[in-house]
Design an enzyme around this catalytic site. Structure first.
Site, PDB file in Angstrom:
ATOM      1  N   HIS A 109      35.070  -5.451 120.677  1.00 18.76           N
ATOM      2  CA  HIS A 109      36.499  -5.492 120.993  1.00 18.76           C
ATOM      3  C   HIS A 109      37.055  -4.084 120.901  1.00 18.76           C
ATOM      4  O   HIS A 109      36.659  -3.291 120.036  1.00 18.76           O
ATOM      5  CB  HIS A 109      37.229  -6.410 120.000  1.00 18.76           C
ATOM      6  CG  HIS A 109      38.704  -6.150 119.908  1.00 18.76           C
ATOM      7  ND1 HIS A 109      39.264  -5.397 118.883  1.00 18.76           N
ATOM      8  CD2 HIS A 109      39.732  -6.534 120.698  1.00 18.76           C
ATOM      9  CE1 HIS A 109      40.561  -5.340 119.052  1.00 18.76           C
ATOM     10  NE2 HIS A 109      40.877  -6.009 120.144  1.00 18.76           N
ATOM     11  N   ARG A 113      47.024   1.026 122.209  1.00 17.44           N
ATOM     12  CA  ARG A 113      48.361   0.629 122.621  1.00 17.44           C
ATOM     13  C   ARG A 113      49.404   1.642 122.147  1.00 17.44           C
ATOM     14  O   ARG A 113      49.205   2.375 121.178  1.00 17.44           O
ATOM     15  CB  ARG A 113      48.691  -0.755 122.056  1.00 17.44           C
ATOM     16  CG  ARG A 113      48.589  -0.824 120.539  1.00 17.44           C
ATOM     17  CD  ARG A 113      48.699  -2.247 120.018  1.00 17.44           C
ATOM     18  NE  ARG A 113      48.604  -2.294 118.558  1.00 17.44           N
ATOM     19  CZ  ARG A 113      47.469  -2.373 117.888  1.00 17.44           C
ATOM     20  NH1 ARG A 113      46.316  -2.411 118.527  1.00 17.44           N
ATOM     21  NH2 ARG A 113      47.460  -2.405 116.569  1.00 17.44           N
TER      22      ARG A 113
END
Length: 306
Positions: A109, A113
């Site tokens: 993963h 952001r």
């Protein structure tokens, strides 16, 4: 005077990062291709989600870019920052989850952001966040060492304290409290990061995004052709259940996306295509399956191992 925030540069970097990652994953898979789904959000913004399904190496790979904005933040974002209530905000990022077919290849993963609130005000609130983590089903020390050394080397130029802090942040965050066990072997996790000023914090953010493929692809190349049978596949599907539990119960990104009216298909693209849940299952002592929990699902200083 407001802090100088180069939002167009961040957006351009993230779109390019998505392109680069998808291109390299298609090459590594050797057969699968990503399909793209562009979407808009009624409250503001949108994104593009890319999915590779039933590939040669990746049973499911999702790589998504989003840039959303609004005027009211959900409780998950304002619980510890009441000053953000009622402020206009923007959030943009790239998130991916890769579920390989071969049980000897770990799931991985990555998310990077950027968030800004009251961008045009006198004191905008902004920060970078993200990281990457690895979830093996069968552990290999050399894979863990490689993964963590790439992570360490990526962020050390920005301060010797970052890797230890962000490694601990990853170990703490990707932890299933209701199971009292880690999700995997960790990696990097950071949030609310603006300590170096915009330009230097942005550079550290890019270093994390750029390090993901060098950290993951050598592991995929080593393991993707390993022979396996029903036993390994069954254990992989069982362990995927832990992934589902974490993403639905604990993951703040999932909560934020759903609470802000995000696109459900894109938010839940991280879930594996197949999974099994077994009641009260425990691997037999001394088995390779037990070794995962006994050795690898315990935080270790992997980067320092010889």
């Amino acid at each position: 005077m407001p802090t100088a925030i180069n939002l167009p540069s961040v957006k351009a970097y993230l779109l390019d990062l998505q392109d680069r990652i998808c291109r390299e994953l298609e090459i590594e898979d050797g057969g699968g291709k990503f399909t793209e789904d562009n979407w808009t959000r009624a409250e503001g913004g949108g994104g593009r989600s890319r999915i590779l399904a039933e590939g040669v190496v990746f049973e499911k790979a999702g790589v998504s870019f989003s840039h959303v904005h609004g005027t009211t933040l959900p409780p998950s974002a304002t619980a510890h920052r009441p000053e953000l209530v009622g402020k206009p905000w923007q959030a943009l990022g790239v998130s991916l989850v890769l579920h390989p077919l071969n049980p000897y290849v770990p799931t991985s993963h990555m998310n990077v952001r950027f968030f800004v609130a009251d961008r045009d005000g006198a004191n905008p609130v902004w920060w970078f966040g993200g990281g990457f983590d690895l979830t093996p089903y069968y552990g290999f020390e050399e894979d863990c060492v490689h993964w963590h050394r790439v992570a360490r080397d990526a962020v050390t130029p920005f301060g010797d304290d970052l890797y230890p802090a962000w490694k601990k942040g990853c170990d703490d965050y990707f932890y299933l409290k209701h199971r009292a066990e880690p999700r995997g072997i960790g990696g990097l996790f950071f949030d609310d990061f603006n300590a170096l000023g915009f330009e230097r914090s942005y550079a550290a953010f890019r270093a994390v995004g750029d390090a993901y493929l060098p950290a993951y692809l050598p592991i995929v190349a080593r393991r993707k052709a390993a022979p396996y049978g029903d036993r390994e596949r069954d254990f992989q599907l069982y362990r995927r259940g832990r992934y589902v539990e974490f993403n639905l119960v604990w993951d703040r990104g999932t909560h934020f996306g759903l609470q802000t009216g995000g696109r459900t298909e894109s938010i839940l693209m991280s879930l594996p295509p197949l999974v099994t849940f077994k009641y009260n299952y425990t691997p037999g002592p001394g088995t390779p399956e037990a070794r995962l929990h006994d050795i690898f699902l315990k935080p270790q200083n992997w980067a320092d191992l010889s």
